[in-house]
Design a protein around this motif. Sequence first.
Motif, PDB file in Angstrom:
ATOM      1  N   ILE A   1      -6.719 -11.993   6.430  1.00 39.52           N
ATOM      2  CA  ILE A   1      -5.767 -10.983   5.969  1.00 39.52           C
ATOM      3  C   ILE A   1      -4.569 -10.926   6.907  1.00 39.52           C
ATOM      4  O   ILE A   1      -3.408 -10.935   6.468  1.00 39.52           O
ATOM      5  CB  ILE A   1      -6.451  -9.600   5.876  1.00 39.52           C
ATOM      6  N   VAL A   2      -4.834 -10.879   8.205  1.00 45.24           N
ATOM      7  CA  VAL A   2      -3.754 -10.795   9.195  1.00 45.24           C
ATOM      8  C   VAL A   2      -2.906 -12.061   9.179  1.00 45.24           C
ATOM      9  O   VAL A   2      -1.671 -11.999   9.209  1.00 45.24           O
ATOM     10  CB  VAL A   2      -4.332 -10.546  10.601  1.00 45.24           C
ATOM     11  N   GLU A   3      -3.548 -13.200   9.104  1.00 43.04           N
ATOM     12  CA  GLU A   3      -2.823 -14.469   9.083  1.00 43.04           C
ATOM     13  C   GLU A   3      -1.887 -14.555   7.881  1.00 43.04           C
ATOM     14  O   GLU A   3      -0.722 -14.960   8.010  1.00 43.04           O
ATOM     15  CB  GLU A   3      -3.819 -15.632   9.063  1.00 43.04           C
ATOM     16  N   GLU A   4      -2.371 -14.148   6.724  1.00 47.92           N
ATOM     17  CA  GLU A   4      -1.547 -14.224   5.518  1.00 47.92           C
ATOM     18  C   GLU A   4      -0.437 -13.178   5.553  1.00 47.92           C
ATOM     19  O   GLU A   4       0.690 -13.446   5.115  1.00 47.92           O
ATOM     20  CB  GLU A   4      -2.409 -14.030   4.270  1.00 47.92           C
ATOM     21  N   ALA A   5      -0.727 -11.996   6.074  1.00 44.25           N
ATOM     22  CA  ALA A   5       0.305 -10.965   6.182  1.00 44.25           C
ATOM     23  C   ALA A   5       1.431 -11.431   7.099  1.00 44.25           C
ATOM     24  O   ALA A   5       2.618 -11.221   6.807  1.00 44.25           O
ATOM     25  CB  ALA A   5      -0.296  -9.662   6.693  1.00 44.25           C
ATOM     26  N   LEU A   6       1.081 -12.071   8.202  1.00 40.94           N
ATOM     27  CA  LEU A   6       2.101 -12.619   9.104  1.00 40.94           C
ATOM     28  C   LEU A   6       2.910 -13.709   8.400  1.00 40.94           C
ATOM     29  O   LEU A   6       4.135 -13.777   8.554  1.00 40.94           O
ATOM     30  CB  LEU A   6       1.450 -13.178  10.365  1.00 40.94           C
ATOM     31  N   ARG A   7       2.237 -14.546   7.647  1.00 38.96           N
ATOM     32  CA  ARG A   7       2.940 -15.624   6.953  1.00 38.96           C
ATOM     33  C   ARG A   7       3.955 -15.049   5.967  1.00 38.96           C
ATOM     34  O   ARG A   7       5.099 -15.519   5.886  1.00 38.96           O
ATOM     35  CB  ARG A   7       1.925 -16.511   6.226  1.00 38.96           C
TER      36      ARG A   7
ATOM     37  N   ASP B   1       8.796  -8.545   5.373  1.00 39.20           N
ATOM     38  CA  ASP B   1       7.915  -7.419   5.056  1.00 39.20           C
ATOM     39  C   ASP B   1       6.821  -7.928   4.127  1.00 39.20           C
ATOM     40  O   ASP B   1       6.806  -9.104   3.750  1.00 39.20           O
ATOM     41  CB  ASP B   1       8.709  -6.287   4.400  1.00 39.20           C
ATOM     42  N   PHE B   2       5.922  -7.042   3.754  1.00 38.21           N
ATOM     43  CA  PHE B   2       4.899  -7.400   2.775  1.00 38.21           C
ATOM     44  C   PHE B   2       4.367  -6.126   2.138  1.00 38.21           C
ATOM     45  O   PHE B   2       4.489  -5.032   2.692  1.00 38.21           O
ATOM     46  CB  PHE B   2       3.749  -8.173   3.428  1.00 38.21           C
ATOM     47  N   THR B   3       3.797  -6.274   0.969  1.00 34.00           N
ATOM     48  CA  THR B   3       3.095  -5.175   0.310  1.00 34.00           C
ATOM     49  C   THR B   3       1.633  -5.575   0.158  1.00 34.00           C
ATOM     50  O   THR B   3       1.286  -6.767   0.227  1.00 34.00           O
ATOM     51  CB  THR B   3       3.683  -4.874  -1.077  1.00 34.00           C
ATOM     52  N   VAL B   4       0.796  -4.582  -0.055  1.00 35.91           N
ATOM     53  CA  VAL B   4      -0.627  -4.865  -0.268  1.00 35.91           C
ATOM     54  C   VAL B   4      -0.806  -5.725  -1.515  1.00 35.91           C
ATOM     55  O   VAL B   4      -1.631  -6.640  -1.542  1.00 35.91           O
ATOM     56  CB  VAL B   4      -1.418  -3.548  -0.381  1.00 35.91           C
ATOM     57  N   THR B   5      -0.016  -5.452  -2.539  1.00 41.67           N
ATOM     58  CA  THR B   5      -0.105  -6.237  -3.777  1.00 41.67           C
ATOM     59  C   THR B   5       0.255  -7.697  -3.523  1.00 41.67           C
ATOM     60  O   THR B   5      -0.451  -8.614  -3.992  1.00 41.67           O
ATOM     61  CB  THR B   5       0.833  -5.646  -4.850  1.00 41.67           C
TER      62      THR B   5
ATOM     63  N   GLY C   1      10.719 -13.568  11.759  1.00 39.69           N
ATOM     64  CA  GLY C   1      10.921 -12.923  10.472  1.00 39.69           C
ATOM     65  C   GLY C   1      10.258 -11.564  10.370  1.00 39.69           C
ATOM     66  O   GLY C   1      10.654 -10.725   9.549  1.00 39.69           O
ATOM     67  N   SER C   2       9.248 -11.325  11.209  1.00 40.70           N
ATOM     68  CA  SER C   2       8.510 -10.066  11.169  1.00 40.70           C
ATOM     69  C   SER C   2       9.063  -9.022  12.126  1.00 40.70           C
ATOM     70  O   SER C   2       8.563  -7.894  12.144  1.00 40.70           O
ATOM     71  CB  SER C   2       7.035 -10.324  11.506  1.00 40.70           C
TER      72      SER C   2
END
Length: 203
Positions: free
Chosen positions: A14-20, A27-31, A96-97
């Motif tokens: 989850i963390v790896e994909e959120a960072l990607r 940014d990112f959303t849960v969806t 980017g983050s």
Amino acid sequence: MARPRTALLDVDRIVEEALRISDATGDFTVTQLAAKLGVHPSSLYHHVAGRDEVVDLMRARIARAIDNSAFGQVPWDEALRKLAWSYRAAFARHAGSIRLFATALIRDKESLAEYDRIADGLHSAGFPWPEILPIIVAFDSFVLGSALDLASGGNINAPDPQLHPALSAAVEASESGAHPADAAFEAGLTALLTGFRHRLGSP
């Protein structure tokens, strides 16, 4: 149907994909995150409490790559210098983050422990408590901005010498020396530390 032998989802994934995602988009959303992981959003909540916890875990992962071990071992300004280079390198890998982290509350234990160690080191060096948080925020702002500069590769390149002769001379001179982003970081860091020493009353 038999269950898979290994879990399809875990906190690290989850963390790896959120960072990607945030490295690519800011940014990112849960969806979005669930879609990239190929699961329903509700599946994420078996592993994390929500988006805020994911952001905390993302920041914590980056913080673990930062070396703040010099505090208590060398003078405060040397410790800050060493920390600055490590801090910049860690966040430049996730430039980017940076906007996401800069606007989110700092709550993860790794980052808070790092800031606590800096605050303790500055106070032990003689800085009064009212000055310590402004120093930390100024330090943070400079390092994160420099991480963006490093990741971008610099944003001034080959100006027209007829229109901008002074800037052209500066760019040409920088090309023959250190990497421009590194040279700028060293100059800014030295100026920042000099200012902090002045506030402390050190020579």
